[in-house]
Design an enzyme around this catalytic site. Structure first.
Site, PDB file in Angstrom:
ATOM      1  N   ASP A  65       0.860  -1.168   0.000  1.00 38.47           N
ATOM      2  CA  ASP A  65       0.000   0.000   0.000  1.00 38.47           C
ATOM      3  C   ASP A  65       0.904   1.228   0.000  1.00 38.47           C
ATOM      4  O   ASP A  65       1.961   1.231   0.634  1.00 38.47           O
ATOM      5  CB  ASP A  65      -0.890  -0.012   1.247  1.00 38.47           C
ATOM      6  CG  ASP A  65      -1.811   1.188   1.297  1.00 38.47           C
ATOM      7  OD1 ASP A  65      -2.397   1.517   0.250  1.00 38.47           O
ATOM      8  OD2 ASP A  65      -1.927   1.804   2.363  1.00 38.47           O
TER       9      ASP A  65
ATOM     10  N   THR B 149       0.166   4.726   0.860  1.00 41.14           N
ATOM     11  CA  THR B 149       0.054   5.605   2.015  1.00 41.14           C
ATOM     12  C   THR B 149       0.266   4.816   3.300  1.00 41.14           C
ATOM     13  O   THR B 149      -0.391   3.813   3.547  1.00 41.14           O
ATOM     14  CB  THR B 149      -1.330   6.281   2.041  1.00 41.14           C
ATOM     15  OG1 THR B 149      -1.533   6.946   0.801  1.00 41.14           O
ATOM     16  CG2 THR B 149      -1.412   7.281   3.182  1.00 41.14           C
TER      17      THR B 149
ATOM     18  N   ASP C  30      -1.895  -0.347   6.243  1.00 41.67           N
ATOM     19  CA  ASP C  30      -2.183   0.245   7.542  1.00 41.67           C
ATOM     20  C   ASP C  30      -3.620   0.705   7.678  1.00 41.67           C
ATOM     21  O   ASP C  30      -4.061   1.040   8.769  1.00 41.67           O
ATOM     22  CB  ASP C  30      -1.246   1.430   7.815  1.00 41.67           C
ATOM     23  CG  ASP C  30      -1.542   2.615   6.893  1.00 41.67           C
ATOM     24  OD1 ASP C  30      -2.088   2.389   5.795  1.00 41.67           O
ATOM     25  OD2 ASP C  30      -1.225   3.756   7.280  1.00 41.67           O
TER      26      ASP C  30
END
Length: 799
Positions: free
Chosen positions: A302, A304, A550
């Site tokens: 991912d 970000t 996250d």
């Protein structure tokens, strides 16, 4: 069952105390590790320990207490396993407490942050996007509350929740916010079942564990078949004049075929790696995950929070032609205040406080942001609807060359996160439970947000690239933004923003999707459902996939990946389903985890070779004694000496030593290709030494012949240890020298040789053993070079 509605201010302190006293808390019996009792039982009460204990009792009846010293192996194995696992338990339990999820509740009119276990029945839970629902409950208020129940039901589509609807613990809030009254807590809730599933002691597939279990099953069958035959032969042979000698021979044969320490070493290696990673702020929630990450050949990242810091900051406004941006600030403040559940809203709230807004700008209604919709909205009292979101989502029908879209693409190509603020005098619509953009939207301004690339991202991605691991950047952001960031951190084959693939154009067919994902490296505008599908598509092509993330939109993909890696500062939902948690959020810890996994795999392979060689030559000797009706060539105490200096002690150090060899599939096949020929050679030469001693020194009888066989096995087994220890770093040379020294000490000290190990030392016995043992060692070396694939075991070993 009717539930009494909790007052809007929440429970009072007295009401909380009353429920705590009644045991109505959210504490569960689910544990992150085994209890002390379970640890003791798992290390003591095993099938092989039970068999060894029975053989110990049996051999003690013969009057030769020395032959029962193998019982010390049972005690030592159990003690080492118990002590090491208790140490690991303390470390992991402490980290689990520090990393435990927390809940927000309303009590006595104020919002409190407390551990999930401290929630009591009837508490009012405050839920926002990214939270994992900690207890079953009923919605009391909802502001666009949307919950993903896929971890419970398998349904991937979020479910809108209104007042009066039920929610289940373990589900994930994906949009909006709400207040939920807890109705079932602790073991009565779904949370306990989810925790059991997410934190089971070993659930991740482990090639080591799987292969070791197969070996143990084969050995168990071998014992059932060969054991009775050996017992029959030892009672029939004239070499054993009494039942005591027959029992001693049978016990020796069976003890030699039991891999008493292999399971212990495998578990011990996992636990030592887990504790080592814990010291480096990496929490391993399932032991085999250490090995699993070393087998990964595709890492899905991912953007970000993984490649970049999650704390985006407001950079600037870029006004668009045809509309002034003077009213943009108050509107952005209202949008941020209405939906503070993500990093973007927090950044805008810091830059545009809503406190000074005029009364006619107070929002009359709002639509919270969702990762599927990718926009949020507010409507003010003066009848203006403000929409903020991804430019291509806010203006989906914009013509080619549209100024707003063109300028947004230019900024995105620079690696910026770009949002579009638009307004309309009309209200948004609804399509079922989903909000629909208001018509006649007029672009007002572009909102540029700055992302900081993690300092360690380029180094970590370079490491994976060098190791031959494919990298896939999967993000919900604009493909051009994702492409620019991927190029900046050095993703192979990505030159700039134009290399990003828009996931909205990806096929839904599984095979076609797998082709697209294998070909591309950077994907933007990926929905949570697509992330999950992309992971599954790669797995169907035979890849071992790790997923890092996250955010709440990563949770389902993390759960489906072979190895899920969550950032410690991410949402509780991702931490709950991941096998590894980077507690300090540092991506740089991943190479450490890979290195630990490789060390475990390579070193356990060495140890497994040692154990299986012993099992093979013990089987060969057992078969020969059955066929020839002769006494078993080794006594139990002699096998104990051999096992200690050639397997037990060196295997322990080799299993825990440094090793950087890359993962190679086919663990069991390599072990068998090496162990079977080496074990056969060792067994045949041991029996050859036994026969030569009986012929050259008939006066020493079975005891003298066993002495020769013992030293033959020691010579060949120590050379086997040399082969498996290569390259011979100084610490390994010291280990080999110490083991050879023990053998010499036993041979030259009569109290040890004759009094304990039951050896009859003569020059002839030692000479025969040296010649036969050297020939056997030479043949083992040749066998290793021909079929042992030494490069597969030794390359990359740390000096």
């Amino acid at each position: 069952m009717s539930v009494e509605v909790t007052a809007p201010a929440g429970l009072s302190a007295a009401e909380v105390a009353e429920r705590v006293a009644a045991g109505l808390t959210n504490a569960t019996t689910v544990r992150t590790s085994r209890t002390v009792g379970e640890i003791v039982r798992a290390n003591v009460f095993t099938v092989f320990n039970g068999l060894l204990a029975a053989l110990f009792v049996l051999v003690m009846t013969t009057g030769h207490w020395q032959n029962g010293l193998f019982g010390g192996v049972v005690v030592a194995n159990a003690a080492i396993g118990i002590v090491q696992e208790l140490r690991a338990k303390r470390t992991l339990d402490r980290l689990a407490v520090l990393n435990a999820p927390r809940a927000r509740v309303l009590r006595e009119g104020g919002e409190q942050d407390l551990p999930v276990a401290d929630v009591v029945r009837d508490d009012l839970l405050v839920l926002v996007a990214g939270d994992q629902v900690p207890a079953d409950g009923v919605v009391r208020s909802s502001n666009g509350l949307s919950i993903d129940e896929a971890l419970l039901t398998g349904e991937s589509e979020p479910v809108a929740k209104e007042a009066g609807d039920d929610v289940r613990s373990g589900s994930i809030v994906v949009a909006g916010r709400g207040c939920v009254q807890a109705t079932a807590v602790g073991d009565e809730s779904y949370a306990a079942r989810l925790a059991t599933e997410a934190r089971r002691f070993t659930t991740t597939f482990s090639e080591l564990v799987h292969s070791t279990n197969r070996l143990l099953r084969w050995i168990s069958i071998m014992l059932l078949v060969v054991g009775p035959a050996v017992l029959w032969s030892q009672f029939r042979t004239p070499d054993n004049p009494g039942w005591r000698d027959a029992v001693t021979g049978t016990v020796a044969a069976l003890v030699g075929m039991i891999p008493e320490g292999l399971v212990l070493l495998t578990t011990l290696a996992f636990m030592v790696a887990t504790v080592s990673l814990a010291r480096r702020q990496t929490l391993v929630q399932e032991l085999p995950a250490v090995e699993g990450l070393a087998r990964v050949d595709v890492v899905c990242l991912d953007k970000t929070g993984t490649l970049t810091h999650g704390d985006v900051q407001f950079d600037r406004l870029v006004p668009l032609p045809g509309d002034g941006a003077g009213s943009a600030g108050p509107a952005l403040g209202l949008l941020a205040a209405a939906d503070r559940a993500n990093a973007t809203a927090e950044a805008l709230a810091a830059a545009f406080p809503a406190a000074g807004a005029p009364d006619d700008a107070v929002p009359a209604d709002s639509v919270p942001f969702s990762s599927a919709r990718k926009w949020s909205a507010v409507r003010t009292a003066d009848g203006v609807s403000w929409v903020l979101g991804a430019p291509e989502m806010v203006l989906p029908g914009a013509a080619p060359g549209d100024p707003a879209r063109a300028r947004a693409d230019e900024l995105a190509a620079e690696g910026r996160r770009v949002l579009l603020l638009a307004r309309s005098v009309q209200l948004w619509g609804e399509d079922g439970d989903e909000a629909v953009l208001p018509p006649a939207l007029v672009p007002v301004t572009l909102v540029v947000l700055a992302e900081r690339i993690r300092e360690d991202a380029r180094e970590v991605l370079g490491y994976f690239t060098e190791q031959g691991v494919a990298l896939k950047v999967i993000s919900g952001d604009n493909p051009r933004t994702v492409g620019a960031v991927a190029a900046a951190v050095g993703v192979p084959g990505v030159r700039g923003a134009g290399d990003g693939v828009d996931a909205r154009d990806l096929p839904e067919d599984g095979d076609a999707l797998a082709d697209a994902v294998e070909t591309g490296s950077v994907f933007g505008r990926v929905t949570p459902h697509q992330k999950r599908a992309m992971v599954r598509a790669l797995q169907q092509r035979g890849h071992v996939v790790a997923m890092t993330g996250d955010g709440v939109n990563d949770a389902l993909a993390l759960k489906d990946a072979d190895i899920g890696v969550a950032m410690g500062n991410g949402s509780p939902a991702t931490r709950a389903v991941a096998q590894l948690v980077l507690l300090d959020g540092r991506f740089a810890h991943l190479p450490d985890a890979v290195a630990e996994g490789r060390r475990v795999i390579a070193n356990i392979e060495r140890a497994a070779n040692l154990f299986l060689v012993k099992n093979i030559y013990s089987l060969v000797l057992a078969v020969i004694t059955v066929a020839t009706l002769s006494a078993y060539p080794l006594a139990p105490i002699q096998l104990t000496l051999i096992s200690t200096v050639t397997i037990g002690v060196p295997g322990f150090f080799l299993a825990l030593g440094p090793n950087r060899r890359r993962y190679l599939p086919g663990f069991l096949g390599r072990v068998l290709r090496f162990s079977v020929p080496v074990g056969v050679v060792t067994g045949l030469f041991a029996y050859a030494g036994y026969l030569a001693a009986r012929w050259l020194e008939p006066g020493t009888g079975v005891a003298g012949a066993r002495t020769t066989a013992t030293f033959v096995v020691l010579v060949v087994a120590l050379w086997t240890l040399v082969i498996l220890a290569r390259p011979l770093a100084p610490w390994k040379l010291g280990l080999l020298g110490a083991m050879a020294g023990v053998v010499v000490l036993v041979a030259i000290v009569p109290a040890l040789a004759e009094g304990i190990v039951l050896l009859v030392i003569t020059p002839t016995a030692l000479a025969v053993a040296a010649v036969v043992g050297a020939a056997g060692a030479l043949l083992v070396e040749l066998a290793d070079r021909l079929v042992g694939h030494p490069a597969a075991r030794h390359d990359g070993d740390a000096a």
